[in-house]
Design a protein around this motif. Structure first.
Motif, PDB file in Angstrom:
ATOM      1  N   GLU A  22      49.745   1.199 -53.749  1.00  0.00           N
ATOM      2  CA  GLU A  22      49.733   0.333 -54.934  1.00  0.00           C
ATOM      3  C   GLU A  22      48.387  -0.371 -55.059  1.00  0.00           C
ATOM      4  O   GLU A  22      47.784  -0.781 -54.067  1.00  0.00           O
ATOM      5  N   HIS A  23      47.901  -0.494 -56.308  1.00  0.00           N
ATOM      6  CA  HIS A  23      46.517  -0.927 -56.540  1.00  0.00           C
ATOM      7  C   HIS A  23      46.233  -2.317 -55.986  1.00  0.00           C
ATOM      8  O   HIS A  23      45.146  -2.565 -55.458  1.00  0.00           O
ATOM      9  N   SER A  24      47.180  -3.247 -56.104  1.00  0.00           N
ATOM     10  CA  SER A  24      46.917  -4.613 -55.641  1.00  0.00           C
ATOM     11  C   SER A  24      46.726  -4.671 -54.126  1.00  0.00           C
ATOM     12  O   SER A  24      46.027  -5.538 -53.607  1.00  0.00           O
ATOM     13  N   CYS A  47      47.002  -0.699 -62.829  1.00  0.00           N
ATOM     14  CA  CYS A  47      47.266  -1.997 -62.174  1.00  0.00           C
ATOM     15  C   CYS A  47      48.753  -2.244 -61.938  1.00  0.00           C
ATOM     16  O   CYS A  47      49.120  -3.298 -61.423  1.00  0.00           O
ATOM     17  N   TYR A  48      49.626  -1.299 -62.395  1.00  0.00           N
ATOM     18  CA  TYR A  48      51.068  -1.377 -62.179  1.00  0.00           C
ATOM     19  C   TYR A  48      51.709  -2.599 -62.852  1.00  0.00           C
ATOM     20  O   TYR A  48      52.719  -3.115 -62.396  1.00  0.00           O
TER      21      TYR A  48
END
Length: 297
Positions: free
Chosen positions: A179-181, A256-257
């Motif tokens: 996940e991007h974060s 960025c989901y």
């Protein structure tokens, strides 16, 4: 009598030597004139269109032809520099007035932005991992695929990075599935020019797992139950004795989901052209509308 004959022989030898030297000198003069008359083709200044993988070629050529040219003044170099910027890199110096003293400032700003080994390596890795698939037996397409792969591999080797090529590829494959974060935390801890090894990437993900597990166990149980009920509760409407259920669905941004479409994502808009292209190809999105239910023909 013998003395006179010897003297005449020496005179003849001297005249012969002078004649040979004169012929050699004349031949050299003709050759030098011929060499000077050759007109070489004009070398066109390179252009920079936002592709960081082409920056080193642009930098080396521009420095050789323009910056090291003692006959050019700084203001002329500035105009040549502006004419060579055809992509988003022009925005880096858009606020600078075009003056003689600002040429070095503008040149350094663009160099500091794009002459980044980590950024260049990431762009080459994205090109390697998004190579198009060959769907038919065609020698031309197969050769183009091989050339594209080799050019990116050799470009990565030319960067002379401290990380092995195998480590770069495995780290990139691993972080693309996260996940991007989460990967953003890892990016913030690295310098602008350093690249993580595969071992460092694994260590970071292991520590992130521990942090998430601790945060999950320390969170209030009631708060977690309330959030789950709110997220999982469907919208229902009752008509007479029958009950119909409508479940609201949303599409998360692949960048960025967050709950919005990709073309409205600020992070996607701020990304470089090569990064945006990699996101589109990696998620099989349409190149026109950025949706995943069809592909652009």
């Amino acid at each position: 009598m013998v003395f006179k004959v010897s003297k005449k022989i020496r005179a003849i030898q001297m005249n012969h030597t002078n004649a040979v030297d004169k012929v050699s000198t004349d031949a050299g003069s003709v050759l030098s004139v011929s060499e000077r008359s050759i007109k070489l083709p004009t070398i066109k200044l390179p252009s920079l269109n936002g592709d960081v993988t082409q920056f080193r070629h642009f930098h080396n050529t521009f420095v050789s032809l323009v910056v090291n040219n003692e006959e050019l003044e700084d203001i002329a170099m500035y105009y040549h520099f502006l004419s060579s910027l055809t992509g988003e890199e022009r925005n880096v110096i858009a606020h600078l007035p075009v003056t003689r003293t600002n040429f070095k400032v503008a040149f350094d700003l663009v160099c500091n932005r794009y002459n980044n080994p980590r950024l260049v390596a990431s762009a080459h890795l994205n090109k390697l991992l998004t190579l198009p698939a060959i769907t038919k037996s065609c020698s031309g397409e197969l050769l183009a695929l091989l050339n594209e792969a080799l050019s990116n591999v050799y470009a990565l080797m030319a960067l002379q990075l401290d990380v092995s090529l195998r480590g770069l590829i495995t780290s990139q494959l691993l972080t693309e599935r996260v996940e991007h974060s989460i990967t953003t935390d890892s990016e913030d801890r690295l310098s602008s020019s350093s690249l993580p090894t595969f071992k460092e990437t694994c260590a970071f993900l292991e520590n992130k797992c521990k942090s998430l597990e601790i945060a999950k166990t320390t969170a209030p149980q009631r708060q977690g139950t309330t959030v789950n009920k709110q997220q999982n509760a469907p919208n229902t409407k009752q008509f007479g004795h029958s009950k119909q259920t409508y479940v609201a669905t949303s599409t998360a941004c692949v960048m960025c989901y967050q709950p919005h479409v990709l073309h409205k994502c600020s992070k996607f808009k701020q990304a470089m052209c090569s990064e945006r292209k990699a996101v589109v190809m990696r998620n099989n999105l349409c190149h026109n509308c950025l949706k995943n239910d069809h592909r652009a023909s």
